[in-house]
Design an enzyme around this catalytic site. Structure first.
Site, PDB file in Angstrom:
ATOM      1  NE  ARG A   1      14.635  52.664  45.256  1.00 25.51           N
ATOM      2  CZ  ARG A   1      15.023  53.138  44.063  1.00 25.51           C
ATOM      3  NH1 ARG A   1      16.303  53.178  43.695  1.00 25.51           N
ATOM      4  NH2 ARG A   1      14.117  53.570  43.208  1.00 25.51           N
ATOM      5  N   GLY A   2      13.896  49.533  43.061  1.00 24.92           N
ATOM      6  CA  GLY A   2      13.608  49.850  41.677  1.00 24.92           C
ATOM      7  C   GLY A   2      13.256  48.543  40.977  1.00 24.92           C
ATOM      8  CB  ALA A   3      10.377  47.595  38.866  1.00 21.58           C
TER       9      ALA A   3
ATOM     10  NE  ARG B   1       9.572  46.849  47.999  1.00 19.96           N
ATOM     11  CZ  ARG B   1       9.912  48.045  47.502  1.00 19.96           C
ATOM     12  NH1 ARG B   1      11.033  48.203  46.827  1.00 19.96           N
ATOM     13  NH2 ARG B   1       9.114  49.083  47.668  1.00 19.96           N
TER      14      ARG B   1
ATOM     15  CD  GLN C   1      12.248  55.697  47.549  1.00 19.32           C
ATOM     16  OE1 GLN C   1      11.731  56.717  48.001  1.00 19.32           O
ATOM     17  NE2 GLN C   1      11.711  54.502  47.696  1.00 19.32           N
TER      18      GLN C   1
ATOM     19  CG  ASP D   1       7.413  49.893  41.024  1.00 19.94           C
ATOM     20  OD1 ASP D   1       7.340  51.136  41.008  1.00 19.94           O
ATOM     21  OD2 ASP D   1       8.383  49.274  41.502  1.00 19.94           O
TER      22      ASP D   1
ATOM     23  CG  ASN E   1       6.347  54.816  39.403  1.00 20.23           C
ATOM     24  OD1 ASN E   1       7.233  53.962  39.419  1.00 20.23           O
ATOM     25  ND2 ASN E   1       6.636  56.100  39.450  1.00 20.23           N
ATOM     26  CE  LYS E   2       8.446  54.320  45.946  1.00 27.07           C
ATOM     27  NZ  LYS E   2       8.165  53.287  46.975  1.00 27.07           N
TER      28      LYS E   2
HETATM   29  O1  MRU Z   1      10.121  51.437  46.503  1.00 21.67           O
HETATM   30  P1  MRU Z   1      11.077  51.594  45.369  1.00 21.67           P
HETATM   31  O2  MRU Z   1      12.150  52.587  45.623  1.00 21.67           O
HETATM   32  O3  MRU Z   1      11.597  50.266  44.881  1.00 21.67           O
HETATM   33  O4  MRU Z   1      10.178  52.183  44.191  1.00 21.67           O
HETATM   34  C1  MRU Z   1      10.754  52.405  42.933  1.00 21.67           C
HETATM   35  C2  MRU Z   1       9.813  53.005  41.974  1.00 21.67           C
HETATM   36  O5  MRU Z   1       8.667  53.230  42.238  1.00 21.67           O
HETATM   37  C3  MRU Z   1      10.343  53.236  40.598  1.00 21.67           C
HETATM   38  O6  MRU Z   1       9.713  54.346  40.028  1.00 21.67           O
HETATM   39  C4  MRU Z   1      10.053  52.000  39.736  1.00 21.67           C
HETATM   40  O7  MRU Z   1      10.527  50.851  40.370  1.00 21.67           O
HETATM   41  C5  MRU Z   1      10.628  52.115  38.399  1.00 21.67           C
HETATM   42  S1  MRU Z   1      12.404  51.957  38.411  1.00 21.67           S
HETATM   43  C6  MRU Z   1      12.817  51.927  36.807  1.00 21.67           C
END
Ligand code: MRU
Length: 347
Positions: free
Chosen positions: A51-53, A86, A196, A237, A247-248
């Protein structure tokens, strides 16, 4: 000049298999899972094992390579499904499209058999470029936090090496800054519902030996208002052409609190998270995830009634006007607007 952080990656390519550190098991178990197909990679992305973009994009690049090797003349359907695993982080489609373009070019020139050797090379090149980008983002964001004189830095979700190649983005900036700044600390929001922050950011902060504390998401605005936070830094993201940032979920609330208290709200990420095709944040598709993520604790224990209706948007959008600066490997956009975002992307 900041010393580079020790190289670590949650994504490991061995030439014909993809290993992913299963992030659903952290912080209590460090177990690697093996992916042998695009379907395996798509499933891992869907359940947030990776996970994470940026790391979603890196893993997906290798997922394309696995699919092309398995079906040199018929990889398109598997790759299309992977690309749709996703919807919000643009890095997924961006990475898939890059590896697909390299594969198609090789196959157009030399026939189907040229796909399997071309695709992994493109995925590896993308991974290396994202590693270099994230290291530059971490250094540039650390400099910016120092410029703002930030000692107590709040962050949300997980944006370190678990999410973002080898340097991290927002958490990489905060850790690099904290290591260079006596008395600095990082405040990590839990990040309901999948935690997270509590599970992953704290794991990274422990490993980095950076002073830190965990807080409930709802505690952030009060601490900001009381003057106990100097700056907020988060990842992204998808950044729309006008600088609005998805973002999250929970990020927007921190941005509003930061604006009310007049402290800087910063966003950090590689340019692969910028989507110039979307004019503004309202056009970004926000992933809506399973209701049980909200109803249940990670172990499965019910937190509410089993049938309680739920809304579970995984992301929200923060308008560019609330963002003091966008830190990328190509420089800092400040203020964040259509012109400064376009300048990051170049002609
Ligand atoms: O759902 P996730 O855990 O993939 O969400 C991640 C985020 O929102 C991060 O802040 C984003 O991907 C940036 S990671 C450098």
């Amino acid at each position: 000049m900041h010393a580079p952080r020790a190289m670590f990656s949650a994504v490991h390519w061995s030439g014909d298999r993809l290993g992913l550190l299963d992030q659903t098991l952290l912080p209590h178990r460090e177990a690697w899972m093996d992916c042998a197909s695009a379907q395996d990679v798509g499933a891992a992305i869907g359940r947030l094992a990776v996970r994470g973009a940026p790391n979603i994009g890196i893993a997906a690049g290798y997922g394309v390579a696995l699919e092309v090797r398995t079906a040199p003349s018929g990889w398109e359907p598997g790759v299309a499904a992977l690309r749709a695993a996703r919807p919000t982080a643009v890095n997924l489609a961006w990475a898939v499209d890059r590896v697909v373009a390299a594969t198609r070019a090789a196959q157009a020139a030399h026939g189907p058999a040229a796909g399997p050797p071309a695709a992994p090379g493109a995925a590896e090149a993308l991974h290396a470029a994202e590693n270099a980008a994230s290291e530059r983002v971490a250094a540039a964001g650390a400099d910016l936090l120092a410029e703002y004189g930030a000692r107590r830095v709040l962050t949300h979700c997980n944006t370190g090496v678990l999410a973002c190649a080898s340097g991290g983005s927002a958490l990489g900036c905060a850790i690099t800054h904290a290591r260079a700044t006596p008395g600095a600390s990082v405040l990590a929001c839990e990040t309901r519902p999948l935690l997270q922050g509590a599970r992953l950011t704290v794991w990274e902060l422990e490993r980095a030996r950076v002073d830190h504390a965990l807080l409930a998401d709802g505690a952030a605005a009060g601490l900001i208002a009381r003057g106990e936070i100097d700056a907020v830094i988060v990842g992204c993201d998808r950044v729309a052409a006008n600088g609005d940032v998805a973002n999250k979920v929970g990020t927007y609330a921190h941005a509003l609190a930061a604006r009310a208290a007049n402290i800087p709200f910063l966003v950090a990420g590689p340019v692969s998270s910028i989507d110039p095709a979307l004019a503004r944040g309202a056009a970004i598709e926000i992933e809506e995830r399973d209701a049980d993520e909200v109803r249940r604790a990670p172990g499965g224990e019910l937190l509410t009634l089993a049938t309680t209706p739920v809304r579970n948007p995984a992301f929200d959008v923060t308008p560019a006007g609330l963002i003091a600066a966008l830190v990328t490997e190509r420089g800092v956009a400040r203020p964040v607007d259509r012109a400064s975002v376009a300048a990051l992307l170049g002609p």
